[in-house]
Design an enzyme around this catalytic site. Structure first.
Site, PDB file in Angstrom:
ATOM      1  N   GLU A  99      -2.286   7.210   7.762  1.00 17.83           N
ATOM      2  CA  GLU A  99      -2.961   8.003   6.751  1.00 17.83           C
ATOM      3  C   GLU A  99      -3.965   8.679   7.389  1.00 17.83           C
ATOM      4  OE1 GLU A  99      -3.579   5.697   3.177  1.00 17.83           O
ATOM      5  OE2 GLU A  99      -5.694   4.996   3.887  1.00 17.83           O
ATOM      6  N   ARG A 111      -6.858  -7.844 -10.220  1.00 16.97           N
ATOM      7  CA  ARG A 111      -7.618  -9.058 -10.173  1.00 16.97           C
ATOM      8  C   ARG A 111      -9.291  -8.731 -10.630  1.00 16.97           C
ATOM      9  NH1 ARG A 111     -10.762  -8.855  -5.725  1.00 16.97           N
ATOM     10  NH2 ARG A 111      -9.913  -7.966  -3.887  1.00 16.97           N
ATOM     11  N   LYS A 158       0.836  -1.084   0.073  1.00 16.87           N
ATOM     12  CA  LYS A 158      -0.004   0.121   0.006  1.00 16.87           C
ATOM     13  C   LYS A 158       1.091   1.158   0.167  1.00 16.87           C
ATOM     14  CE  LYS A 158      -4.497  -1.688   1.790  1.00 16.87           C
ATOM     15  NZ  LYS A 158      -4.164  -3.134   1.437  1.00 16.87           N
TER      16      LYS A 158
END
Length: 445
Positions: free
Chosen positions: A200, A293, A116
């Site tokens: 974050e 995906r 991430k």
């Protein structure tokens, strides 16, 4: 076109991939655990190979057994579905090293977007909006505290290698951060083998909106609209709809353009999803993550755009042009997907068992992608998803009405089932208004 396809997954997604492959004349091979031997996807495939016991690590994540099954059956390609090995870059590389076609993005793209922090940094460099947060892992608690002070509370504490709504915690002050940091780090080490943590900005009221992208064989990346995914429990999705009732044409243009830039930044090929957080108060959106995906919720995009995303995946993997130019497709109507799970409709706790009754709704604008039939046993070894109930209509109000009727007509007896929750949600004024956020399930409870 690919001539033989091994589906390295189970349940409804394996069955759904097999359906498209067989329509295209592709020979299909199912792999299954001992626990899943009686499920429909096994009997509907042209061939089936047992790859191990119920434990996913010994079956659906057993790369040696899956590759051996591909070799013994003469499979030309492997489709990983979602979950399990679908975002495992090492497996993708191994598949291709064995001379097989990988039906998914390249291993380098999977690697780039799998972490991430790395993904956030790449997106920022590509001009995709990202929320304030750390650009490298918070090495220890002191670093996390310093980062949070710079960002401002509340903050989200996230496992850098996490996904699927797992490995997250919210801290409203330093005391909470100290608790959440240790908790998330320990969870990440245990679940993902990587304890890296990022900090974050956290939005107390936020919507979860994502964009379907498709990287074509000719190198172009196109976007096929957005999906609203804000009805969630424990950060995991229960309902998806397209288009999002929160997105107007100007915002849609910005969202889709950012998603295309995200795909182009990593040379993306095949189907993928760029997930964003949308601040409904300001109209700002921020990159959350990229799923490299096929998504669980891809049917709503298929119904709105009139495209079979699995067929397009197979064509991209084979180096072929799409069936139609996706850049010219226009959305039509509104679609809603409900995830029918074997779980308690109040607390959402899993409730496995043997299915005594299974009657699916049918009719105009109703689609059911199911993994089970009456007589099958839902075991505790895997995700609780039983089926996806998807409806399509000309307007959102009509889609909600169609969904209500379909839920009322869906009969499941034996395991616990969350159908009563959807009956409640579809009558909920906040949901029906379209002005809802990720806190809606908590407010209903």
């Amino acid at each position: 076109m690919i001539e033989s396809l091994l589906v390295a997954n189970r349940g409804e997604i394996a069955r759904r991939i097999i359906r498209t492959a067989r329509r295209l004349g592709i020979r299909t091979i199912a792999v299954h655990s001992e626990a899943d031997a009686a499920l429909p996807f096994v009997t509907e495939a042209d061939e089936a190979v047992c790859v191990g016991p119920a434990n996913p690590a010994q079956s659906y994540r057993n790369t040696d057994a899956i590759l051996a099954a591909a070799k013994s059956t003469g499979a030309q390609a492997i489709h990983p579905g979602y979950g399990f090995l679908s975002e495992n870059a090492d497996f993708a590389r191994t598949v291709e090293a064995n001379g097989l076609i990988w039906v998914g993005p390249g291993a380098d793209a999977i690697t780039a977007m799998g972490d991430k922090i790395n993904a956030r940094n790449l997106m920022a460099a590509a001009g995709v909006p990202v929320a304030a947060g750390t650009t490298e892992p918070a090495a220890d608690l002191d670093a996390a505290v310093a980062a949070a002070a710079g960002i401002g509370y509340p903050v989200m504490v996230k496992a850098a290698a996490g996904g699927g709504g797992m490995g997250m915690g919210v801290a409203t002050d330093e005391a909470a951060l100290r608790t959440e940091y240790d908790k998330v780090r320990a969870f990440a080490e245990r679940m993902f083998g990587d304890g890296s943590v990022l900090i974050e900005r956290y939005f107390p009221r936020v919507r979860h909106v994502e964009v379907q992208i498709l990287g074509l064989a000719d190198g172009r990346v196109v976007a096929l609209g957005e999906r609203e995914c804000s009805v969630q429990r424990r950060n995991q999705k229960l309902v998806e709809e397209s288009p999002s009732p929160a997105v107007d044409p100007e915002l849609r243009e910005r969202l889709l353009a950012a998603a295309v830039r995200a795909g182009e930044a990593v040379g993306y090929r095949n189907a993928g999803t760029v997930e964003c957080l949308l601040d409904p108060a300001t109209g700002e959106f921020f990159f959350l993550e990229m799923n490299t995906r096929l998504q669980v919720e891809h049917p709503v995009t298929e119904l709105v755009y009139g495209v079979d995303l699995v067929e397009e995946q197979l064509r991209v993997a084979a180096g072929l042009a799409p069936t139609v130019d996706p850049a010219t497709l226009t959305p039509r109507g509104h679609a809603i997907e409900l995830r029918i799970n074997a779980e308690d409709p109040k607390r959402f706790l899993p409730g496995p068992g043997t299915i005594a009754t299974w009657n699916e709704p049918a009719g105009e604008g109703v689609r059911v992608d199911s993994g089970y039939v009456a007589g099958n046993t839902v075991t505790p070894f895997y995700d609780s998803l039983l089926a996806k109930l998807v409806v399509h209509a000309d307007t959102r109000d009509e889609a909600i009405a169609r969904a209500r009727a379909a839920v009322a007509g869906f009969e499941v007896a034996g395991p616990k089932c969350n159908l009563p929750f959807f009956a409640e949600l579809l009558d909920n004024d906040e949901f029906r208004s379209g002005d809802y956020d990720t806190g809606i399930v908590g407010r209903m409870r």
